[in-house]
Write a protein that holds these residues in place. Structure first.
Motif, PDB file in Angstrom:
ATOM      1  N   GLU A 325       0.819  -1.206   0.000  1.00 29.92           N
ATOM      2  CA  GLU A 325       0.000   0.000   0.000  1.00 29.92           C
ATOM      3  C   GLU A 325       0.855   1.258   0.000  1.00 29.92           C
ATOM      4  OE1 GLU A 325      -3.313   0.226  -0.210  1.00 29.92           O
ATOM      5  OE2 GLU A 325      -3.515  -1.939  -0.377  1.00 29.92           O
ATOM      6  N   ASP A 326       1.893   1.291   0.857  1.00 32.75           N
ATOM      7  CA  ASP A 326       2.672   2.525   1.062  1.00 32.75           C
ATOM      8  C   ASP A 326       3.840   2.669   0.099  1.00 32.75           C
ATOM      9  OD1 ASP A 326       0.939   2.938   3.117  1.00 32.75           O
ATOM     10  OD2 ASP A 326       2.328   2.351   4.705  1.00 32.75           O
ATOM     11  N   ARG A 327       4.285   1.551  -0.503  1.00 35.28           N
ATOM     12  CA  ARG A 327       5.433   1.537  -1.424  1.00 35.28           C
ATOM     13  C   ARG A 327       6.717   2.025  -0.769  1.00 35.28           C
ATOM     14  NH1 ARG A 327       3.815   0.020  -6.346  1.00 35.28           N
ATOM     15  NH2 ARG A 327       1.578   0.087  -6.727  1.00 35.28           N
ATOM     16  N   ARG A 328       6.785   1.880   0.513  1.00 32.46           N
ATOM     17  CA  ARG A 328       8.018   2.098   1.273  1.00 32.46           C
ATOM     18  C   ARG A 328       7.860   1.344   2.597  1.00 32.46           C
ATOM     19  NH1 ARG A 328       5.173   6.885   1.830  1.00 32.46           N
ATOM     20  NH2 ARG A 328       4.742   7.510   3.981  1.00 32.46           N
ATOM     21  N   VAL A 329       8.974   1.000   3.201  1.00 36.40           N
ATOM     22  CA  VAL A 329       8.931   0.270   4.459  1.00 36.40           C
ATOM     23  C   VAL A 329       9.876   0.958   5.444  1.00 36.40           C
ATOM     24  CG1 VAL A 329      10.715  -1.359   3.671  1.00 36.40           C
ATOM     25  CG2 VAL A 329       9.203  -1.989   5.558  1.00 36.40           C
ATOM     26  N   THR A 330       9.398   1.194   6.650  1.00 37.39           N
ATOM     27  CA  THR A 330      10.184   1.834   7.703  1.00 37.39           C
ATOM     28  C   THR A 330      10.519   0.798   8.763  1.00 37.39           C
ATOM     29  OG1 THR A 330       9.125   3.973   7.324  1.00 37.39           O
ATOM     30  CG2 THR A 330      10.240   3.656   9.428  1.00 37.39           C
ATOM     31  N   ILE A 331      11.808   0.666   9.057  1.00 39.51           N
ATOM     32  CA  ILE A 331      12.291  -0.297  10.042  1.00 39.51           C
ATOM     33  C   ILE A 331      12.810   0.489  11.243  1.00 39.51           C
ATOM     34  CG2 ILE A 331      13.946  -2.146  10.486  1.00 39.51           C
ATOM     35  CD1 ILE A 331      13.899  -2.670   7.440  1.00 39.51           C
ATOM     36  N   THR A 332      12.256   0.209  12.405  1.00 36.32           N
ATOM     37  CA  THR A 332      12.605   0.935  13.622  1.00 36.32           C
ATOM     38  C   THR A 332      13.426   0.037  14.538  1.00 36.32           C
ATOM     39  OG1 THR A 332      10.547   2.199  13.465  1.00 36.32           O
ATOM     40  CG2 THR A 332      11.699   2.242  15.573  1.00 36.32           C
ATOM     41  N   ARG A 333      14.549   0.556  14.996  1.00 30.56           N
ATOM     42  CA  ARG A 333      15.401  -0.131  15.957  1.00 30.56           C
ATOM     43  C   ARG A 333      15.698   0.823  17.111  1.00 30.56           C
ATOM     44  NH1 ARG A 333      13.658  -3.620  13.582  1.00 30.56           N
ATOM     45  NH2 ARG A 333      14.668  -5.323  12.427  1.00 30.56           N
ATOM     46  N   ALA A 334      16.369   0.310  18.144  1.00 30.91           N
ATOM     47  CA  ALA A 334      16.635   1.125  19.324  1.00 30.91           C
ATOM     48  C   ALA A 334      17.494   2.347  19.009  1.00 30.91           C
ATOM     49  CB  ALA A 334      17.318   0.273  20.399  1.00 30.91           C
ATOM     50  N   ASN A 335      18.378   2.207  18.018  1.00 30.93           N
ATOM     51  CA  ASN A 335      19.292   3.310  17.703  1.00 30.93           C
ATOM     52  C   ASN A 335      18.786   4.183  16.551  1.00 30.93           C
ATOM     53  OD1 ASN A 335      19.596   1.429  15.735  1.00 30.93           O
ATOM     54  ND2 ASN A 335      21.840   1.367  15.774  1.00 30.93           N
ATOM     55  N   GLY A 336      17.520   4.019  16.149  1.00 34.56           N
ATOM     56  CA  GLY A 336      16.969   4.890  15.111  1.00 34.56           C
ATOM     57  C   GLY A 336      16.084   4.124  14.151  1.00 34.56           C
ATOM     58  N   ARG A 337      15.681   4.802  13.096  1.00 41.96           N
ATOM     59  CA  ARG A 337      14.828   4.187  12.087  1.00 41.96           C
ATOM     60  C   ARG A 337      15.331   4.534  10.700  1.00 41.96           C
ATOM     61  NH1 ARG A 337       8.968   6.692  12.680  1.00 41.96           N
ATOM     62  NH2 ARG A 337       9.365   6.098  14.841  1.00 41.96           N
ATOM     63  N   VAL A 338      15.098   3.625   9.777  1.00 36.94           N
ATOM     64  CA  VAL A 338      15.474   3.856   8.382  1.00 36.94           C
ATOM     65  C   VAL A 338      14.275   3.504   7.510  1.00 36.94           C
ATOM     66  CG1 VAL A 338      17.937   3.436   8.734  1.00 36.94           C
ATOM     67  CG2 VAL A 338      16.442   1.537   8.146  1.00 36.94           C
ATOM     68  N   THR A 339      14.182   4.172   6.375  1.00 37.26           N
ATOM     69  CA  THR A 339      13.102   3.930   5.427  1.00 37.26           C
ATOM     70  C   THR A 339      13.697   3.512   4.091  1.00 37.26           C
ATOM     71  OG1 THR A 339      11.656   5.543   6.504  1.00 37.26           O
ATOM     72  CG2 THR A 339      11.125   4.937   4.245  1.00 37.26           C
ATOM     73  N   PHE A 340      13.204   2.412   3.565  1.00 44.98           N
ATOM     74  CA  PHE A 340      13.657   1.906   2.270  1.00 44.98           C
ATOM     75  C   PHE A 340      12.504   1.992   1.271  1.00 44.98           C
ATOM     76  CE2 PHE A 340      16.261  -0.792   5.217  1.00 44.98           C
ATOM     77  CZ  PHE A 340      17.481  -0.189   4.934  1.00 44.98           C
TER      78      PHE A 340
END
Length: 513
Positions: A325-340
């Protein structure tokens, strides 16, 4: 003596500039490296010191403090080695103090001999360097052509630290690396596979053409040997050629992942990813302690093919729902988040039952009715709802297999029709710069661009009640009908367009009730 050089780091597939500050005091000996470095960056102290000696330079006898700014952002990898050593050289005078290091971004890992080794994500770093005003980018020879694909910044291929020092001192200049845009344009049209190789399956080929024209997800159902995998593997050959900006975005993901083929500086073909059904959810969507792209991001601007779809664990297929649906994925970890990014076409292929022959006209099915139902139910309703097109591939007769179809279109011919349909849609959606195909239309875009005539509206209303469509199913039928109308170069969606779109979405009623 204080000196500064500049490098670049990575956060996901986005680069960011790093200022390497070096301060020397001559009263003591020591080497401190600060600025939130990870273990690979901390080990740079030994690589830098040994590379200096083996390159014929004297390492300063001083108290050296190196800070990687911004100090509150984690630094990972070995790409800062060359910039750290250059900062030490500039501070000690080996690189003349008169040399202006501003505007120069230096990236590369040092070997103990002083040679520069390639690093991952060089394209992302070069893009970030250009965006932050750098005019020169120094990269290892292994990565230089990849970085040279970025326009507006001068890229130099650095073989070793001695050559870099001599260049900066103006003693022996390096030559800039140029990227051949013509070679990229020639490469985007080359494909080893062709749709002419597929015998029969006229309806399935038509469905694949519609899917390619609108960027729609498609589900192929049929017994073994009907050409499901052949069609899926040939889908990239009928997609519009990869644009240069799409190639940059796609290559950034593969560069960070370390999956860029050897000798390839910029991907020229749309990616085709076909992971095995034993994969984990992390392998699919990305993740890890230091998040890396998964298969859906590696398929960005291309095709993700899931063969034997019911064999994938439910956790894996359900993990696809939000990225689709969003055509992007956000991965959240303790030291931050990244979006691919993960803008891909999903192609699923499956048998109608475990043995593969449920409903076959001649081959008996060995599955019990409960087994068939259990196998089919592995595809959840929400996942099935996201498949815009569902097409059944019947078994081929002997004549269809043995005699080639003289009227079958080659991939190049189909690609021309697909490209024309997308261009027709692009002109219609000219002001919506973020929408590239009909599958990406949101609710407002559907209301604005999916104009039905009276007959088409009546047909869709009847189908909505009879088929018990969800709101998402209604929207997806409209999107597919819009694509079929684009293939006909029609501004208005007519009844035949809606009828074909409904037909391409009716198999869920046959197999899933």
């Amino acid at each position: 003596m204080l000196s500064s050089t500049f490098s670049a780091g990575l956060c996901g597939i986005d680069g960011f500039p790093v200022t390497v500050e070096c301060n020397q005091k001559n009263n003591l000996e020591g080497f401190d490296l600060v600025g939130l470095p990870d273990m690979a960056v901390r080990e740079a102290k030994e690589r830098v010191r040994t590379a200096c000696y083996n390159s014929g330079f004297s390492f300063p006898y001083a108290r050296i403090t190196v800070n990687l700014a911004p100090a509150d952002r984690k630094k990972e990898g070995s790409a800062f080695d060359a910039a750290i050593l250059c900062a030490i050289f500039h501070s000690s005078g080996i690189i003349r103090r008169s040399v202006d290091m501003r505007g120069k971004c230096i990236v590369g890992e040092l070997s103990l001999s002083g040679e520069l080794r390639g690093v991952r994500g060089i394209l992302c770093m070069c893009v970030a360097a250009k965006e932050h005003g750098f005019t020169e980018f120094y990269a290892p020879v292994e990565n230089a052509k990849e970085a040279a694909a970025v326009e507006g910044i001068t890229v130099y291929a650095v073989p070793n630290i001695r050559a870099l020092v001599m260049h900066l001192n103006g003693e022996e200049l390096l030559s800039p690396v140029e990227y051949d845009r013509k070679a990229f344009s020639d490469a985007v049209t080359k494909h080893a596979l062709d749709f002419m190789d597929v015998r029969g399956q006229t309806m399935a080929k038509r469905a694949m053409e519609i899917a390619a024209a609108g960027g729609h997800n498609i589900l192929l159902i049929g017994p073994p040997g009907t050409g499901k995998s052949m069609l899926a593997k040939r889908l990239p050959t009928i997609l519009p050629p990869l644009t240069f900006s799409e190639a940059i975005e796609t290559t950034k993901v593969h560069s960070v992942s370390g999956t860029l083929p050897e000798g390839v500086s910029l991907l020229s073909a749309r990616p085709f990813r076909s992971p095995h059904h034993t994969m984990s959810p992390v392998s699919l969507v990305g993740g890890g302690i230091n998040p890396m792209p998964g298969e859906i991001s590696l398929a960005n601007n291309g095709v993700l093919f899931l063969d034997e779809l019911p064999e994938f664990p439910k956790q894996v297929t359900d993990a696809l729902r939000q990225p689709l649906e969003d055509r992007r994925v956000t991965i959240t970890r303790a030291n931050g988040r990244v979006t691919f990014p993960c803008s891909f076409m999903l192609v699923g292929a499956m048998n109608p039952c475990r043995c593969g022959y449920f409903g076959h006209p001649t081959h008996p099915c060995t599955c019990r009715p409960d087994d068939v139902k259990r196998y089919i139910s592995r595809i959840s309703g929400p996942m099935l709802d996201r498949m815009d097109i569902q097409i059944e591939l019947p078994s081929l007769s002997y004549d269809e297999i043995s005699a080639p179809d003289p009227h079958a279109d080659a991939s190049a011919t189909i690609r021309e029709r697909v490209t024309a349909a997308r261009e027709f849609a692009r002109k219609r959606m000219g002001e919506d710069a973020t929408v590239f195909c009909n599958a990406q239309l949101d609710a407002r875009g559907i209301q604005r661009y999916c104009t039905l005539d009276a007959d088409a509206s009546a047909l869709l209303a009847a189908a909505y009640d009879r088929m018990g469509l969800s709101a998402r199913g209604y929207d997806r039928i409209l999107r597919v009908a819009r694509t079929i109308a684009d293939l006909d170069a029609s501004d208005t969606i007519r009844a035949p367009h809606v009828a074909e779109a409904i037909q391409l979405r009716s198999l869920d009623r046959k197999y899933w009730g």
